[in-house]
Design a protein around this motif. Structure first.
Motif, PDB file in Angstrom:
ATOM      1  N   PHE A   2       0.860  -1.183   0.000  1.00  0.00           N
ATOM      2  CA  PHE A   2       0.000   0.000   0.000  1.00  0.00           C
ATOM      3  C   PHE A   2       0.897   1.233   0.000  1.00  0.00           C
ATOM      4  O   PHE A   2       1.148   1.840   1.048  1.00  0.00           O
ATOM      5  N   PRO A   3       1.403   1.610  -1.179  1.00  0.00           N
ATOM      6  CA  PRO A   3       2.435   2.658  -1.250  1.00  0.00           C
ATOM      7  C   PRO A   3       1.969   4.030  -0.785  1.00  0.00           C
ATOM      8  O   PRO A   3       2.804   4.891  -0.532  1.00  0.00           O
ATOM      9  N   TRP A   4       0.658   4.241  -0.649  1.00  0.00           N
ATOM     10  CA  TRP A   4       0.205   5.537  -0.137  1.00  0.00           C
ATOM     11  C   TRP A   4       0.566   5.750   1.322  1.00  0.00           C
ATOM     12  O   TRP A   4       0.472   6.864   1.820  1.00  0.00           O
ATOM     13  N   PHE A   5       1.001   4.690   2.023  1.00  0.00           N
ATOM     14  CA  PHE A   5       1.474   4.848   3.394  1.00  0.00           C
ATOM     15  C   PHE A   5       2.983   5.089   3.449  1.00  0.00           C
ATOM     16  O   PHE A   5       3.565   5.129   4.536  1.00  0.00           O
ATOM     17  N   GLY A   6       3.640   5.243   2.303  1.00  0.00           N
ATOM     18  CA  GLY A   6       5.073   5.496   2.260  1.00  0.00           C
ATOM     19  C   GLY A   6       5.406   6.946   2.575  1.00  0.00           C
ATOM     20  O   GLY A   6       4.525   7.809   2.689  1.00  0.00           O
ATOM     21  N   ALA A   7       6.699   7.227   2.682  1.00  0.00           N
ATOM     22  CA  ALA A   7       7.148   8.581   3.016  1.00  0.00           C
ATOM     23  C   ALA A   7       6.859   9.565   1.888  1.00  0.00           C
ATOM     24  O   ALA A   7       6.600  10.746   2.136  1.00  0.00           O
ATOM     25  N   ASP A   8       6.917   9.092   0.642  1.00  0.00           N
ATOM     26  CA  ASP A   8       6.673   9.969  -0.504  1.00  0.00           C
ATOM     27  C   ASP A   8       5.178  10.049  -0.803  1.00  0.00           C
ATOM     28  O   ASP A   8       4.462   9.052  -0.723  1.00  0.00           O
ATOM     29  N   THR A   9       4.745  11.218  -1.184  1.00  0.00           N
ATOM     30  CA  THR A   9       3.326  11.445  -1.447  1.00  0.00           C
ATOM     31  C   THR A   9       2.898  10.822  -2.765  1.00  0.00           C
ATOM     32  O   THR A   9       3.574  10.974  -3.778  1.00  0.00           O
ATOM     33  N   MET A  10       1.778  10.124  -2.735  1.00  0.00           N
ATOM     34  CA  MET A  10       1.098   9.706  -3.954  1.00  0.00           C
ATOM     35  C   MET A  10      -0.184  10.514  -4.074  1.00  0.00           C
ATOM     36  O   MET A  10      -0.941  10.635  -3.116  1.00  0.00           O
ATOM     37  N   THR A  11      -0.417  11.071  -5.260  1.00  0.00           N
ATOM     38  CA  THR A  11      -1.680  11.785  -5.456  1.00  0.00           C
ATOM     39  C   THR A  11      -2.806  10.771  -5.598  1.00  0.00           C
ATOM     40  O   THR A  11      -2.567   9.609  -5.966  1.00  0.00           O
ATOM     41  N   PRO A  12      -4.040  11.174  -5.322  1.00  0.00           N
ATOM     42  CA  PRO A  12      -5.169  10.254  -5.529  1.00  0.00           C
ATOM     43  C   PRO A  12      -5.230   9.714  -6.956  1.00  0.00           C
ATOM     44  O   PRO A  12      -5.604   8.553  -7.163  1.00  0.00           O
ATOM     45  N   GLU A  13      -4.860  10.550  -7.922  1.00  0.00           N
ATOM     46  CA  GLU A  13      -4.882  10.101  -9.313  1.00  0.00           C
ATOM     47  C   GLU A  13      -3.857   8.993  -9.543  1.00  0.00           C
ATOM     48  O   GLU A  13      -4.137   8.012 -10.255  1.00  0.00           O
ATOM     49  N   GLU A  14      -2.670   9.113  -8.950  1.00  0.00           N
ATOM     50  CA  GLU A  14      -1.643   8.077  -9.082  1.00  0.00           C
ATOM     51  C   GLU A  14      -2.087   6.774  -8.425  1.00  0.00           C
ATOM     52  O   GLU A  14      -1.844   5.682  -8.952  1.00  0.00           O
ATOM     53  N   ILE A  15      -2.769   6.893  -7.279  1.00  0.00           N
ATOM     54  CA  ILE A  15      -3.261   5.701  -6.588  1.00  0.00           C
ATOM     55  C   ILE A  15      -4.296   4.991  -7.446  1.00  0.00           C
ATOM     56  O   ILE A  15      -4.270   3.754  -7.602  1.00  0.00           O
TER      57      ILE A  15
END
Length: 339
Positions: A306-319
Motif C-alpha cells: 500500500f504505497p500511499w502509506f510510504g514517506a513519498d506522497t502519492m496523489t489520488p490520481e496516481e493511486i
C-alpha cells in the motif's frame, strides 16, 4: 513555622487511586485544562478532585497561579510516592499479562477513528476469517492517544509518537491528507486553483488531539479563517459525510477515492503528512496472539503493498491508476455501498 506533615502512608488510606491519577496528570502537564482534556473530564471535575484530595491529605499539593499550577514541597513528595504506586500497579498488570500469554483471550486495539473505521476494520474481518483466529478483537476508535503502559489498551495505533521509553514503539508508515470536495460543491462554487483561491471557499475542518486542525488563521488571518470554516468536527466519519454532502472542502487521506469515497481531489499542490505509530506494552508483546496481530497490523500499513502509506506522497490520481476501486472493493464493500 512550617506545618508538620504526618506520615504519608497513614493519610493515603483515605485517598482513592483515581484522585491520585488525576493529580499526577495535572502535575505532569502543569495545567488543569490540559489534564482534563487528556483525561476526558471537565476542568471543574479535575479541580474538585484535587481540592478533595488536598482536604483528605491535610495540605496543599499545588499552587494555583495565572499561568498554570506549580507543585508545593508536599506535592513533590506525593508525586514521588504516587509513581511508586503507579509502578506497582503496572507490575500487577504485567503479571496478569504473563498469565494470559496462551492463545485464548481478547486483543484490545486502540486506533484513531478514521484509520480504524475506514481502513482497518474491513481488514480485521478478513484477518479473522482467513486465519480462523478465535480471539475477540476489542476495537477502540479513540480520538486521543491511550495510555498503553497503564493497559488502557494492549496495542495502540496513533498519529503521535509515544513518549514513554518503557513502550515498544515503531513507525508503521505515513498518512497523507489532501483536499477533497464533492461534485455538487464544485458545481456550485467552482474549483480552487491554488491556496490563495481558498479564501472564497467553504471549509470543513477536522480537529482532534492528534490532528491539530488546518491552522487557517495563520495563513489567512483569524477573521477570514473564521468565515471560511463552515463546519468543524472531531470525528472522521462525520468529516467525510460533511464533505461528501457538499458542506465544503476538507482534508482526507489520499486513498479516500480508491476505497470508495464519493469525493473529488482538489490539487492545490500540497499535502499534510503525519506519522503513524504503533505502541505496545513490553509484556503484551510476549503473547503469541498479540505478536500475530502486531504482524497483521504491520502488514496492513506495508508501503510495498500500500504505497500511499510510504514517506513519498502519492496523489489520488496516481493511486487510482495503480490500484482500481475493484482491486480494493472486497475490503471496503460496506463503505462503498454507503457512499
Amino acid at each position: 513555622m512550617k506545618q508538620r506533615v504526618p506520615p504519608m502512608e497513614h493519610q493515603w488510606r483515605n485517598a482513592d487511586w483515581n484522585s491520585i491519577r488525576i493529580f499526577l496528570a495535572v502535575a505532569r502537564l502543569c495545567s488543569f485544562r490540559k489534564a482534563s482534556e487528556e483525561l476526558g473530564m471537565s476542568v471543574n471535575t479535575a479541580r474538585r478532585t484535587i481540592s478533595r484530595l488536598e482536604d483528605q491529605l491535610g495540605y496543599l499539593l499545588l499552587f494555583r497561579e495565572a499561568e498554570g499550577v506549580r507543585l508545593t514541597d508536599e506535592g513533590r513528595r506525593v508525586v514521588l510516592a504516587a509513581r511508586d504506586v503507579e509502578n506497582s500497579v503496572s507490575d500487577m498488570w504485567r503479571v496478569a499479562a504473563m498469565a494470559e500469554r496462551e492463545a485464548s483471550g481478547p486483543i484490545r486495539l486502540a486506533i484513531t477513528e478514521g484509520l480504524g473505521s475506514f481502513w482497518l476494520t474491513p481488514r480485521i474481518v478478513d484477518y479473522m476469517n482467513d486465519t480462523g483466529a478465535q480471539n475477540r478483537v476489542e476495537l477502540q476508535c479513540a480520538m486521543r492517544s491511550v495510555d498503553v503502559l497503564r493497559m488502557e489498551a494492549d496495542i495502540s495505533v496513533q498519529l503521535e509518537m509515544p513518549n514513554r521509553p518503557e513502550l515498544k514503539v515503531k513507525r508503521l508508515g505515513y498518512l497523507h491528507l489532501v483536499p477533497f470536495a464533492s461534485t455538487s460543491y464544485l458545481e456550485q462554487f467552482g474549483r480552487p486553483k491554488n491556496v490563495a483561491d481558498m479564501v472564497n471557499h467553504r471549509v470543513v475542518e477536522q480537529q482532534t488531539d492528534q490532528l491539530r486542525g488546518y491552522e487557517l488563521d495563520k495563513i489567512f488571518g483569524p477573521k477570514i479563517a473564521e468565515r471560511m470554516v463552515r463546519m468543524k468536527t472531531n470525528f472522521s466519519s462525520a468529516h467525510y459525510w460533511a464533505v461528501a454532502k457538499g458542506a465544503g472542502i476538507g482534508l482526507m487521506p489520499n486513498y479516500a477515492r480508491a476505497i470508495g469515497g464519493d469525493v473529488e481531489h482538489i490539487d492545490l499542490g500540497f499535502d499534510f503528512r503525519v506519522e503513524i505509530w504503533l505502541a505496545t506494552h513490553p509484556e503484551v508483546a510476549k503473547s503469541a496472539r498479540h505478536r500475530a496481530f502486531i504482524d497483521f497490523l504491520t502488514d496492513s500499513f506495508d508501503d510495498k503493498k500500500f504505497p500511499w502509506f510510504g514517506a513519498d506522497t502519492m496523489t489520488p490520481e496516481e493511486i487510482e491508476k495503480q490500484f482500481s476501486r475493484e482491486d480494493l472493493k472486497s475490503y471496503f464493500e460496506g463503505f462503498t455501498a454507503r457512499s
